[in-house]
Motif scaffolding. Sequence first.
Motif, PDB file in Angstrom:
ATOM      1  N   GLY A  84      42.275 -26.606  38.769  1.00  0.00           N
ATOM      2  CA  GLY A  84      41.163 -26.019  37.713  1.00  0.00           C
ATOM      3  C   GLY A  84      41.828 -25.352  36.519  1.00  0.00           C
ATOM      4  N   CYS A  85      42.874 -24.496  36.748  1.00  0.00           N
ATOM      5  CA  CYS A  85      43.586 -24.121  35.724  1.00  0.00           C
ATOM      6  C   CYS A  85      43.896 -24.997  34.617  1.00  0.00           C
ATOM      7  CB  CYS A  85      44.736 -22.999  36.013  1.00  0.00           C
ATOM      8  SG  CYS A  85      45.886 -22.479  34.847  1.00  0.00           S
ATOM      9  N   SER A  86      44.750 -25.993  34.907  1.00  0.00           N
ATOM     10  CA  SER A  86      45.088 -27.006  33.958  1.00  0.00           C
ATOM     11  C   SER A  86      44.000 -27.726  32.918  1.00  0.00           C
ATOM     12  CB  SER A  86      45.837 -28.241  34.669  1.00  0.00           C
ATOM     13  OG  SER A  86      44.946 -28.849  35.538  1.00  0.00           O
ATOM     14  N   ARG A  87      42.792 -27.888  33.930  1.00  0.00           N
ATOM     15  CA  ARG A  87      41.654 -28.455  33.175  1.00  0.00           C
ATOM     16  C   ARG A  87      40.946 -27.542  32.197  1.00  0.00           C
ATOM     17  NH1 ARG A  87      44.432 -31.644  36.337  1.00  0.00           N
ATOM     18  NH2 ARG A  87      43.617 -34.111  36.046  1.00  0.00           N
ATOM     19  N   THR A  88      40.993 -26.256  32.846  1.00  0.00           N
ATOM     20  CA  THR A  88      40.419 -25.016  32.090  1.00  0.00           C
ATOM     21  C   THR A  88      41.339 -24.850  30.457  1.00  0.00           C
ATOM     22  OG1 THR A  88      39.638 -23.945  33.819  1.00  0.00           O
ATOM     23  CG2 THR A  88      39.581 -22.963  31.840  1.00  0.00           C
ATOM     24  N   VAL A  89      42.585 -24.779  30.776  1.00  0.00           N
ATOM     25  CA  VAL A  89      43.419 -24.829  29.637  1.00  0.00           C
ATOM     26  C   VAL A  89      43.286 -25.907  28.640  1.00  0.00           C
ATOM     27  CG1 VAL A  89      45.973 -24.731  28.987  1.00  0.00           C
ATOM     28  CG2 VAL A  89      45.151 -23.368  30.855  1.00  0.00           C
ATOM     29  N   GLN A  90      43.173 -27.145  29.214  1.00  0.00           N
ATOM     30  CA  GLN A  90      42.971 -28.366  28.320  1.00  0.00           C
ATOM     31  C   GLN A  90      41.588 -28.203  27.576  1.00  0.00           C
ATOM     32  OE1 GLN A  90      40.590 -30.980  28.639  1.00  0.00           O
ATOM     33  NE2 GLN A  90      41.457 -32.092  26.796  1.00  0.00           N
ATOM     34  N   SER A  91      40.434 -27.725  28.208  1.00  0.00           N
ATOM     35  CA  SER A  91      39.314 -27.641  27.623  1.00  0.00           C
ATOM     36  C   SER A  91      39.082 -26.361  26.595  1.00  0.00           C
ATOM     37  CB  SER A  91      38.066 -27.078  28.656  1.00  0.00           C
ATOM     38  OG  SER A  91      36.925 -26.999  28.230  1.00  0.00           O
ATOM     39  N   LEU A  92      39.907 -25.445  26.839  1.00  0.00           N
ATOM     40  CA  LEU A  92      39.962 -24.251  25.867  1.00  0.00           C
ATOM     41  C   LEU A  92      40.690 -24.884  24.407  1.00  0.00           C
ATOM     42  CD1 LEU A  92      41.251 -21.330  28.014  1.00  0.00           C
ATOM     43  CD2 LEU A  92      38.907 -21.555  26.694  1.00  0.00           C
ATOM     44  N   GLY A  93      41.746 -25.837  24.598  1.00  0.00           N
ATOM     45  CA  GLY A  93      42.475 -26.146  23.596  1.00  0.00           C
ATOM     46  C   GLY A  93      41.597 -27.423  22.798  1.00  0.00           C
ATOM     47  N   ALA A  94      40.607 -28.166  23.532  1.00  0.00           N
ATOM     48  CA  ALA A  94      39.755 -29.040  22.751  1.00  0.00           C
ATOM     49  C   ALA A  94      38.808 -28.421  22.045  1.00  0.00           C
ATOM     50  CB  ALA A  94      39.113 -30.066  24.021  1.00  0.00           C
ATOM     51  N   GLN A  95      38.468 -27.102  22.457  1.00  0.00           N
ATOM     52  CA  GLN A  95      37.291 -26.364  21.867  1.00  0.00           C
ATOM     53  C   GLN A  95      37.844 -25.575  20.732  1.00  0.00           C
ATOM     54  OE1 GLN A  95      34.348 -24.361  24.668  1.00  0.00           O
ATOM     55  NE2 GLN A  95      35.492 -25.620  26.317  1.00  0.00           N
ATOM     56  N   GLY A  96      39.203 -25.452  20.570  1.00  0.00           N
ATOM     57  CA  GLY A  96      39.959 -24.714  19.576  1.00  0.00           C
ATOM     58  C   GLY A  96      40.116 -23.270  20.016  1.00  0.00           C
ATOM     59  N   LEU A  97      39.757 -23.008  21.170  1.00  0.00           N
ATOM     60  CA  LEU A  97      40.000 -21.632  21.700  1.00  0.00           C
ATOM     61  C   LEU A  97      41.326 -21.426  22.261  1.00  0.00           C
ATOM     62  CD1 LEU A  97      36.660 -21.312  23.503  1.00  0.00           C
ATOM     63  CD2 LEU A  97      37.304 -20.291  21.406  1.00  0.00           C
ATOM     64  N   ALA A  98      42.166 -22.326  22.147  1.00  0.00           N
ATOM     65  CA  ALA A  98      43.746 -22.186  22.651  1.00  0.00           C
ATOM     66  C   ALA A  98      44.299 -23.009  21.322  1.00  0.00           C
ATOM     67  CB  ALA A  98      43.857 -22.645  23.908  1.00  0.00           C
ATOM     68  N   PRO A  99      45.756 -22.952  21.650  1.00  0.00           N
ATOM     69  CA  PRO A  99      46.544 -23.899  20.798  1.00  0.00           C
ATOM     70  C   PRO A  99      46.068 -25.326  20.923  1.00  0.00           C
ATOM     71  CG  PRO A  99      47.984 -22.044  21.457  1.00  0.00           C
ATOM     72  CD  PRO A  99      46.626 -21.915  22.378  1.00  0.00           C
ATOM     73  N   LYS A 100      46.031 -26.218  19.770  1.00  0.00           N
ATOM     74  CA  LYS A 100      45.660 -27.572  20.094  1.00  0.00           C
ATOM     75  C   LYS A 100      46.834 -28.476  20.967  1.00  0.00           C
ATOM     76  CE  LYS A 100      43.530 -27.903  15.299  1.00  0.00           C
ATOM     77  NZ  LYS A 100      43.530 -28.502  13.959  1.00  0.00           N
ATOM     78  N   SER A 101      47.827 -28.003  20.944  1.00  0.00           N
ATOM     79  CA  SER A 101      48.764 -28.895  21.879  1.00  0.00           C
ATOM     80  C   SER A 101      48.463 -28.653  23.460  1.00  0.00           C
ATOM     81  CB  SER A 101      50.262 -28.103  21.897  1.00  0.00           C
ATOM     82  OG  SER A 101      50.203 -26.809  22.512  1.00  0.00           O
ATOM     83  N   PHE A 102      47.556 -28.000  23.632  1.00  0.00           N
ATOM     84  CA  PHE A 102      47.054 -27.945  25.063  1.00  0.00           C
ATOM     85  C   PHE A 102      45.731 -28.827  25.406  1.00  0.00           C
ATOM     86  CE2 PHE A 102      48.546 -23.067  25.077  1.00  0.00           C
ATOM     87  CZ  PHE A 102      49.191 -23.381  26.030  1.00  0.00           C
ATOM     88  N   ALA A 103      45.443 -29.335  24.497  1.00  0.00           N
ATOM     89  CA  ALA A 103      44.274 -30.202  24.298  1.00  0.00           C
ATOM     90  C   ALA A 103      44.719 -31.591  24.735  1.00  0.00           C
ATOM     91  CB  ALA A 103      43.335 -30.385  23.235  1.00  0.00           C
ATOM     92  N   TYR A 104      46.005 -31.897  24.818  1.00  0.00           N
ATOM     93  CA  TYR A 104      46.691 -33.165  24.829  1.00  0.00           C
ATOM     94  C   TYR A 104      46.408 -33.809  26.456  1.00  0.00           C
ATOM     95  CZ  TYR A 104      50.033 -36.698  25.607  1.00  0.00           C
ATOM     96  OH  TYR A 104      50.732 -38.024  26.124  1.00  0.00           O
ATOM     97  N   VAL A 105      45.960 -34.912  26.459  1.00  0.00           N
ATOM     98  CA  VAL A 105      45.867 -35.720  27.700  1.00  0.00           C
ATOM     99  C   VAL A 105      46.609 -36.935  27.774  1.00  0.00           C
ATOM    100  CG1 VAL A 105      43.954 -36.589  29.159  1.00  0.00           C
ATOM    101  CG2 VAL A 105      43.653 -34.578  28.025  1.00  0.00           C
ATOM    102  N   ASP A 106      47.324 -37.547  28.842  1.00  0.00           N
ATOM    103  CA  ASP A 106      47.966 -38.627  28.668  1.00  0.00           C
ATOM    104  C   ASP A 106      47.066 -39.959  29.136  1.00  0.00           C
ATOM    105  OD1 ASP A 106      47.882 -38.403  31.344  1.00  0.00           O
ATOM    106  OD2 ASP A 106      49.717 -38.610  31.826  1.00  0.00           O
ATOM    107  N   ARG A 107      47.551 -40.964  29.092  1.00  0.00           N
ATOM    108  CA  ARG A 107      46.629 -42.186  29.454  1.00  0.00           C
ATOM    109  C   ARG A 107      46.053 -42.198  30.641  1.00  0.00           C
ATOM    110  NH1 ARG A 107      50.764 -47.146  27.139  1.00  0.00           N
ATOM    111  NH2 ARG A 107      50.693 -46.425  24.700  1.00  0.00           N
ATOM    112  N   LYS A 108      46.542 -41.593  31.531  1.00  0.00           N
ATOM    113  CA  LYS A 108      46.317 -41.391  32.731  1.00  0.00           C
ATOM    114  C   LYS A 108      45.141 -40.309  33.215  1.00  0.00           C
ATOM    115  CE  LYS A 108      49.983 -43.646  35.265  1.00  0.00           C
ATOM    116  NZ  LYS A 108      50.937 -43.712  36.482  1.00  0.00           N
TER     117      LYS A 108
END
Length: 279
Positions: free
Chosen positions: A72-96
């Motif tokens: 849950g935490c990792s997906r929340t952090v990724q969502s925050l990065g994708a929305q611009g509410l956290a550093p963009k590096s957190f929005a990264y998702v690998d091929r899997k």
Amino acid sequence: VFWRIFLFYFLSLTFIGLLVPSNSKQLLGNSGSSASPFVIAIKNGGIKALPSIFNAVIMISVLSVGNSAVYGCSRTVQSLGAQGLAPKSFAYVDRKGRPLAGLLLSAIFGLLCFLSAYRKQDDVFAWLLSVSGLATIFLWFNIGLCHVRFRMALKLQGRDTNELVFTAVSGVWGSLYSMALLILVLGVQFWVALFPIGAKKASAENFFKNYLGSVVILVFYVSHKLYSRNWRIYIPLKDIDLDSGRRETDIEIIRKEIEEEKQYNQSLPIHKRLWKYWC
């Protein structure tokens, strides 16, 4: 979710409250595994092998909770990065589909668990709990508030609940009740934090040990406002977007699918309808 919480939390805690004395020496001030009220209840019942089995179950449950928390935490952090509410590096998702930056951040904070080996582990636990203890109350209050405003926006924009796949059984009143109850809990917690039961005077240390979570949330909220320079407190009901993120935005198609599903459920035998309702 409601029935699971009711069965596994309310009923189990009710039975434990009937089986374990409130003044049990094993329960009060005991940090070992025997301090578990479930284990104490089993021991009081004279069952010898079950306490060890139950401790193993508790350990597996803790691992499951940890796994769920990292997910849950990792997906929340990724969502925050994708929305611009956290550093963009957190929005990264690998091929899997794995949010590696979010997983790394979760793992780093997970290292705090080793503080349990510190000689003042009780103090460490109390302070860590104070940071996160009130987060759940604020979270569910916001969920109730979002539900109320969503239903108000639905009505204002000339739409109704017939287009929704799921509607709360208690409707808006259930959310209003939960919000009022949560405000009461926050108020009582504030009073107990400021004036502990049995204490002769207020204690700043005790206050922050019990109410630090609200301060942390306030600091994060103000910091976000200062960083984003977005001073809007709320979105007017007429401007709330009710369709973004939906898999299908054609209202007529949605209503038709819901009606077809209702007709299909009504055609099922009673035992299958009950099974589908409960499970």
